[in-house]
Design a protein around this motif. Sequence first.
Motif, PDB file in Angstrom:
ATOM      1  N   GLU A 149       1.709   4.149  12.499  1.00 39.09           N
ATOM      2  CA  GLU A 149       2.975   4.379  11.784  1.00 39.09           C
ATOM      3  C   GLU A 149       4.061   3.426  12.293  1.00 39.09           C
ATOM      4  O   GLU A 149       4.816   2.845  11.514  1.00 39.09           O
ATOM      5  CB  GLU A 149       3.420   5.832  11.984  1.00 39.09           C
ATOM      6  CG  GLU A 149       2.484   6.820  11.298  1.00 39.09           C
ATOM      7  CD  GLU A 149       2.745   8.260  11.715  1.00 39.09           C
ATOM      8  OE1 GLU A 149       3.657   8.492  12.534  1.00 39.09           O
ATOM      9  OE2 GLU A 149       2.026   9.141  11.215  1.00 39.09           O
ATOM     10  N   TYR A 195      -3.197  -0.466  12.767  1.00 39.90           N
ATOM     11  CA  TYR A 195      -2.802   0.503  11.745  1.00 39.90           C
ATOM     12  C   TYR A 195      -2.193   1.769  12.341  1.00 39.90           C
ATOM     13  O   TYR A 195      -2.866   2.797  12.469  1.00 39.90           O
ATOM     14  CB  TYR A 195      -4.036   0.809  10.906  1.00 39.90           C
ATOM     15  CG  TYR A 195      -3.770   1.513   9.597  1.00 39.90           C
ATOM     16  CD1 TYR A 195      -2.817   1.054   8.712  1.00 39.90           C
ATOM     17  CD2 TYR A 195      -4.491   2.655   9.255  1.00 39.90           C
ATOM     18  CE1 TYR A 195      -2.591   1.701   7.512  1.00 39.90           C
ATOM     19  CE2 TYR A 195      -4.281   3.306   8.053  1.00 39.90           C
ATOM     20  CZ  TYR A 195      -3.316   2.830   7.190  1.00 39.90           C
ATOM     21  OH  TYR A 195      -3.089   3.476   6.005  1.00 39.90           O
ATOM     22  N   ILE A 217       3.444  -0.189  11.020  1.00 41.45           N
ATOM     23  CA  ILE A 217       3.716  -0.378   9.574  1.00 41.45           C
ATOM     24  C   ILE A 217       5.218  -0.482   9.334  1.00 41.45           C
ATOM     25  O   ILE A 217       5.688  -1.362   8.605  1.00 41.45           O
ATOM     26  CB  ILE A 217       3.123   0.798   8.746  1.00 41.45           C
ATOM     27  CG1 ILE A 217       1.615   0.888   8.908  1.00 41.45           C
ATOM     28  CG2 ILE A 217       3.497   0.678   7.257  1.00 41.45           C
ATOM     29  CD1 ILE A 217       0.844  -0.359   8.645  1.00 41.45           C
ATOM     30  N   TYR A 218       5.987   0.407   9.969  1.00 39.23           N
ATOM     31  CA  TYR A 218       7.450   0.373   9.780  1.00 39.23           C
ATOM     32  C   TYR A 218       8.006  -0.980  10.234  1.00 39.23           C
ATOM     33  O   TYR A 218       8.792  -1.617   9.530  1.00 39.23           O
ATOM     34  CB  TYR A 218       8.111   1.520  10.570  1.00 39.23           C
ATOM     35  CG  TYR A 218       9.612   1.478  10.457  1.00 39.23           C
ATOM     36  CD1 TYR A 218      10.255   1.927   9.306  1.00 39.23           C
ATOM     37  CD2 TYR A 218      10.387   0.932  11.489  1.00 39.23           C
ATOM     38  CE1 TYR A 218      11.637   1.847   9.177  1.00 39.23           C
ATOM     39  CE2 TYR A 218      11.764   0.849  11.369  1.00 39.23           C
ATOM     40  CZ  TYR A 218      12.382   1.309  10.214  1.00 39.23           C
ATOM     41  OH  TYR A 218      13.741   1.211  10.087  1.00 39.23           O
ATOM     42  N   ARG A 243       0.843  -1.205   0.000  1.00 37.21           N
ATOM     43  CA  ARG A 243       0.000   0.000   0.000  1.00 37.21           C
ATOM     44  C   ARG A 243       0.876   1.252   0.000  1.00 37.21           C
ATOM     45  O   ARG A 243       2.055   1.189   0.365  1.00 37.21           O
ATOM     46  CB  ARG A 243      -0.904   0.014   1.245  1.00 37.21           C
ATOM     47  CG  ARG A 243      -1.748  -1.226   1.456  1.00 37.21           C
ATOM     48  CD  ARG A 243      -2.564  -1.079   2.746  1.00 37.21           C
ATOM     49  NE  ARG A 243      -1.746  -0.668   3.863  1.00 37.21           N
ATOM     50  CZ  ARG A 243      -1.101  -1.504   4.658  1.00 37.21           C
ATOM     51  NH1 ARG A 243      -1.182  -2.802   4.486  1.00 37.21           N
ATOM     52  NH2 ARG A 243      -0.371  -1.041   5.660  1.00 37.21           N
ATOM     53  N   GLU A 244       0.269   2.389  -0.364  1.00 37.28           N
ATOM     54  CA  GLU A 244       0.992   3.673  -0.387  1.00 37.28           C
ATOM     55  C   GLU A 244       1.654   3.939   0.968  1.00 37.28           C
ATOM     56  O   GLU A 244       2.797   4.382   1.032  1.00 37.28           O
ATOM     57  CB  GLU A 244       0.045   4.824  -0.718  1.00 37.28           C
ATOM     58  CG  GLU A 244      -0.307   4.944  -2.197  1.00 37.28           C
ATOM     59  CD  GLU A 244       0.917   5.064  -3.113  1.00 37.28           C
ATOM     60  OE1 GLU A 244       1.831   5.832  -2.763  1.00 37.28           O
ATOM     61  OE2 GLU A 244       0.952   4.360  -4.134  1.00 37.28           O
ATOM     62  N   ASP A 245       0.911   3.655   2.063  1.00 31.38           N
ATOM     63  CA  ASP A 245       1.445   4.003   3.387  1.00 31.38           C
ATOM     64  C   ASP A 245       2.632   3.125   3.781  1.00 31.38           C
ATOM     65  O   ASP A 245       3.323   3.426   4.753  1.00 31.38           O
ATOM     66  CB  ASP A 245       0.339   3.931   4.455  1.00 31.38           C
ATOM     67  CG  ASP A 245      -0.339   2.585   4.503  1.00 31.38           C
ATOM     68  OD1 ASP A 245       0.262   1.627   4.976  1.00 31.38           O
ATOM     69  OD2 ASP A 245      -1.505   2.485   4.039  1.00 31.38           O
ATOM     70  N   GLU A 246       2.855   2.041   3.039  1.00 31.47           N
ATOM     71  CA  GLU A 246       3.999   1.175   3.340  1.00 31.47           C
ATOM     72  C   GLU A 246       5.251   1.583   2.554  1.00 31.47           C
ATOM     73  O   GLU A 246       6.368   1.166   2.890  1.00 31.47           O
ATOM     74  CB  GLU A 246       3.667  -0.287   3.001  1.00 31.47           C
ATOM     75  CG  GLU A 246       2.605  -0.902   3.899  1.00 31.47           C
ATOM     76  CD  GLU A 246       2.304  -2.337   3.530  1.00 31.47           C
ATOM     77  OE1 GLU A 246       2.430  -3.219   4.390  1.00 31.47           O
ATOM     78  OE2 GLU A 246       1.937  -2.584   2.352  1.00 31.47           O
TER      79      GLU A 246
END
Length: 335
Positions: free
Chosen positions: A303, A301, A306-307, A9-12
């Motif tokens: 930050e 979900y 995800i990192y 995904r974009e956020d990844e």
Amino acid sequence: MKIFAYGIREDEKPSLKKWEAANPNVEVGYTDNILTADSARLAEGCDGVVTLQTAPYTREALEVLSKLGVHNISIRNVGFDNFDFKDLNDLGFTLTNVPVYSPNAIAEHTVLLMGRLLRRVPEFDEKFDHGDFTWAPTIGKEYREQTVGVIGTGHIGRVVIQILQGFGAKVVAYDVYHNPEIEKQGLYVDSLEELYKQADIITLHVPLFDSNKYMINDKAIAQMKNGVYIINCARGELIDTDALIKGLDSGKIAGAGLDVLDNENAVFGKVWSSVDNIPDAKIKNLAKRTNVIITPHSAFYTETAIYNMITTAFDSNKALNQGEKPHNIVDTNPN
Ligand code: NAD
Ligand code: COI
């Protein structure tokens, strides 16, 4: 070395870019599609794949990977219940997961769901939408008056306990394995029946197995206190939705906070514009209630999560592809 990643995904992407910069000898390809028999072909020429999805990993998809000679799979999440271990073993796969990417993300979400129910936030929100700024009848309850039953005292359950104790709640816990810290505090009860009897709020933090599918059913609910709240940030199939709806209808269950739902893949991840358009009748039924809060499997979900999900999954896949045995290889032959 080449790694192919699915469902990116974009956020990844910022985390993935950082990982690529730190690992210049690894060529990374990716798609936003999940791993299916069709998309599996994209991994041709790769040493391993990194994936994340809540939909089942089909045998057909695994067969395509196996034929391409790709046998190392690293998922970017905790739960591996959407794999059939028989398929993995038959086809010679090694699987890693990310057992601990941020238990706090899920634990904080869990306690927030409880708090929003206790302080009747959805009902206040509805009043607000009608310009109603009055108090009654939406009187709340305080955490310190609650006994919370935590089922599963693994990484997430233990952080839930810590946060709840900060709010002054009483905690009782159940787990098939007794964690020494929780044992020392004397929080364990001997049976689920005992937990159901004592708890004002019940929260689930166990993995899903064939043996505990629909563990929250009519029989379990009958053993709970009248006016119990149920929170589920683990897996949807732990709760029999029909039994939950019956419990809510009768008032036996005062409310529910649900980040996961049986058949959630039919509904989550899409925009329905209105709850009226939700295609699953049971989920629609729940979504229409002001004493039920649904979040779209988003407890994880953050930050930080995800990192950590990206970094650990790619590190693990790289290790597998180099012939190493990282600590987070999933045991696909339990017992
Ligand atoms: P964990 O493995 O650290 O802990 C699970 C605990 O459950 C263990 O202590 C284990 O002994 C216990 N357990 C297993 N079977 C049991 C049973 N039948 N009865 C009682 N206890 C049992 O896992 P975790 O990191 O705490 O995660 C728990 C679950 O949360 C995951 O399996 C996953 O399904 C779910 N999860 C959801 C999200 C989300 O975004 N909603 C994110 C991550 C994980
Ligand atoms: C997990 O990590 O097991 C989750 O439930 C998170 C989700 C993105 C699959």
